[in-house]
Design an enzyme around this catalytic site. Sequence first.
Site, PDB file in Angstrom:
ATOM      1  CD  GLU A 135      22.537 -31.106 -31.093  1.00  0.00           C
ATOM      2  OE1 GLU A 135      22.740 -31.197 -30.044  1.00  0.00           O
ATOM      3  OE2 GLU A 135      22.121 -31.799 -32.136  1.00  0.00           O
ATOM      4  CB  SER A 185      21.167 -40.188 -24.655  1.00  0.00           C
ATOM      5  OG  SER A 185      21.365 -41.099 -23.758  1.00  0.00           O
ATOM      6  CE  LYS A 230      16.092 -34.920 -29.693  1.00  0.00           C
ATOM      7  NZ  LYS A 230      17.401 -34.836 -30.505  1.00  0.00           N
TER       8      LYS A 230
HETATM    9  S1  IVH Z   1      19.364 -31.385 -23.476  1.00  0.00           S
HETATM   10  C1  IVH Z   1      21.240 -35.373 -21.109  1.00  0.00           C
HETATM   11  N1  IVH Z   1      18.452 -29.688 -25.304  1.00  0.00           N
HETATM   12  O1  IVH Z   1      19.163 -34.313 -28.558  1.00  0.00           O
HETATM   13  C2  IVH Z   1      21.306 -34.640 -22.546  1.00  0.00           C
HETATM   14  N2  IVH Z   1      19.618 -31.772 -26.094  1.00  0.00           N
HETATM   15  O2  IVH Z   1      18.461 -36.875 -28.204  1.00  0.00           O
HETATM   16  C3  IVH Z   1      20.958 -33.379 -22.471  1.00  0.00           C
HETATM   17  N3  IVH Z   1      19.639 -31.867 -28.233  1.00  0.00           N
HETATM   18  O3  IVH Z   1      22.263 -35.469 -27.203  1.00  0.00           O
HETATM   19  C4  IVH Z   1      20.534 -32.764 -23.823  1.00  0.00           C
HETATM   20  N4  IVH Z   1      18.717 -29.682 -28.747  1.00  0.00           N
HETATM   21  O4  IVH Z   1      22.643 -33.607 -28.904  1.00  0.00           O
HETATM   22  C5  IVH Z   1      19.172 -30.781 -25.145  1.00  0.00           C
HETATM   23  N5  IVH Z   1      17.452 -28.009 -26.628  1.00  0.00           N
HETATM   24  C6  IVH Z   1      18.113 -29.319 -26.515  1.00  0.00           C
HETATM   25  C7  IVH Z   1      18.339 -29.979 -27.561  1.00  0.00           C
HETATM   26  C8  IVH Z   1      19.476 -31.409 -27.443  1.00  0.00           C
HETATM   27  C9  IVH Z   1      19.163 -30.976 -29.442  1.00  0.00           C
HETATM   28  C10 IVH Z   1      20.143 -33.181 -28.765  1.00  0.00           C
HETATM   29  C11 IVH Z   1      21.437 -33.344 -27.952  1.00  0.00           C
HETATM   30  C12 IVH Z   1      21.108 -34.786 -27.334  1.00  0.00           C
HETATM   31  C13 IVH Z   1      20.050 -35.129 -28.013  1.00  0.00           C
HETATM   32  C14 IVH Z   1      19.421 -36.259 -27.549  1.00  0.00           C
END
Ligand code: IVH
Length: 681
Positions: free
Chosen positions: A182, A84, A120
């Site tokens: 995602e 996370s 995000k």
């Molecule tokens: S990188 C180590 N990049 O946000 C986890 N996550 O709050 C690497 N998410 O579980 C995640 N957009 O489901 C990453 N551009 C993005 C993202 C993203 C949405 C989500 C993902 C993660 C959660 C964490």
Amino acid sequence: MKAPASAKKRAAELTAELERHNHLYYVKDAPEISDSAYDKLFHELRALEEAHPDLRSPNSPTARVGGAPVDEFAKVKHRVPMLSLANAFDEKDFRAFDERVRKFLDVAPGEDLEYHVELKFDGLSMSLTYEDGEFAYAATRGDGETGEDVTHNIRTIKSIPMRLDTKAAKTKTPKTIEIRGEVIFPIKDFEKLNREQEASGGKIFANPRNAAAGTIRQLDPKIAASRALTAFWYGVGAVEGVSSGAGGLRQFESIDELQKTFAAWGLRIGDHRKVVKGVDGVLKFYRDVEKKRDALPYEIDGIVVKLNRMRDLDQAGYVSRAPRGMIAFKYPPRQETTVIEDILVQIGRTGALTPVAALRPVKVGGVMVSRATLHNQDEIDRKDVRIGDTVFIQRAGDVIPEVVSVVKEKRTGKEKKFSILDWAEKNGISAERKEGEAAYRATNAGGELRQRRFEHFAMKDAMNIDGLGWKIIEQLIEAKLLETFGDLYRLKLADLLSLEGFKEKSSQNLLDAIKATKKVDLYRLVFGLGIRHVGERTSKIVASHFGAIEPMLKASEEDFMAIHEIGPEVARSLREYFSSKEGKDEVKDLLKFVDPIAPKKAGAGAPFAGLTIVLTGTFPNLSRSEATRLIEENGGKTASSVSKKTSFVVAGTDAGSKLDKAQELGIEVIDEAEMLRRIEK
Ligand code: IVH
């Protein structure tokens, strides 16, 4: 029997071509061919696969329409856990993150770190596993270690390639790679889905993320196939077979390179990604995106900031299951608190009563809000919402704001409970609620109902009458010019000119717009009638089954039930409408003016045109529903029992009494292979 080499070659060509067009359409947003040209290739492949079942594969473009339902979600252990992210909520938090990270890296004071910044996405995190470049399975995040196998649904998302184009990308093909990203529901499609759900009495989703999760959590992939999910890919889990680096990450130098490689492989990566320098670069991106946030076609809840270089990420390490070198930099939620001044009730086109909170006006995410939906009585009871309560309200995209929860600490004891039934009684409306339904319905709310029905009839997805908005409908109803849909077509210029605000030009425009709908797709007319449980999709199915509206007037409940994909509740509702005096009169009157266009379907020359076919037993290749669809696509109808009207019976193994009945009546019995042969011919 094995497919000849020529068929095999053609199937491979068609597969590559169809996947290329999927990529152009769903990832690049730059289609090269028309929908009908695509359909032609698709049908050619499907026919080949039907004739030669050994050519089928789970990753075929034809499988993207959704195969057989699964019984349950299998558990999948992620090779590399899904971690996370820590959160930053403001500039101060972000500066603290930058400070923290610097301590772990060898950077000179004053030297800026290199960050990769991106959106995000507010959806459902997903892991795709490709083996030797082929899509193998997909799993939800679950607890990070173990997720649920949702391969059947993910396969229906056409922006996801079934094969990584490592050749075009000039990269090695990893033996196994876990790709992380995602799955999201675009806002427009989400709103459309909710409109359809409302029309058909289905579940209303609170926001696009819930809709994405709810869709992925279905056992039947047909549901996902009918919805416009898409996905963005941003990271990797395990990478095996090409690299020995930690987590396999070292085969990529940077996040930027990794994502560019994804794009070259055919995966959809985020829009608006950038490599920036230091805190200032990040802050600028954060603010720029915030300005664009409302215009984005999907929901985001922040940006994600990552050290761009893999080496730096490795060196920064991990803390409590999150990479120390990454952070979610969130935007303020589009939630606010305000007071419910009153609760009103809206009457929908089928009489559905929707409670709405009248709010003390408040700005949420930049927009002034004074109404929020409370969905239905159960929701009011569940959240224990009362008039006078201070509540959290939330706005997602252009979605109608909703009441999220009550701030119970603010209660004074003066708040008043609300009941739709009491409201109805006070207003002389009789309301009833059928078993299994969320909404109460008014059974006698004449004027309001008529207003809603006309609004629905005129709307874009239905008859699409340009310029016929609620205000004009209200005026026309008030002037007693509109009672039935047919009245629209009886309107005269003089009628309109007699109304307030109508000028010669606007009146003529409206008449022209109404006239333009005299030739209309049959399904739009069916949808426009506003039959309960009959949304746009059901209307299309019914229209393509009957080909005209007259037979619908005569159809029995069983006739409707016999249509593939129509369930008992919908069948009953269709039958109720078309057999009622009002329904019949309405339709017959409309037909004096409107000439619906039959859907293009298997014409008179189709192999099974005019035939009624009965299926019995289990077939070697086709499932029952595939066989049914095939028959319908080739102009035939299926029936559930054998009679003298049956054209022939298709029997598989364990065929029972239907087979006996056919033999008794001397009706031809064939097997699956013969049926496929007849289609081929
Ligand atoms: S990188 C180590 N990049 O946000 C986890 N996550 O709050 C690497 N998410 O579980 C995640 N957009 O489901 C990453 N551009 C993005 C993202 C993203 C949405 C989500 C993902 C993660 C959660 C964490």
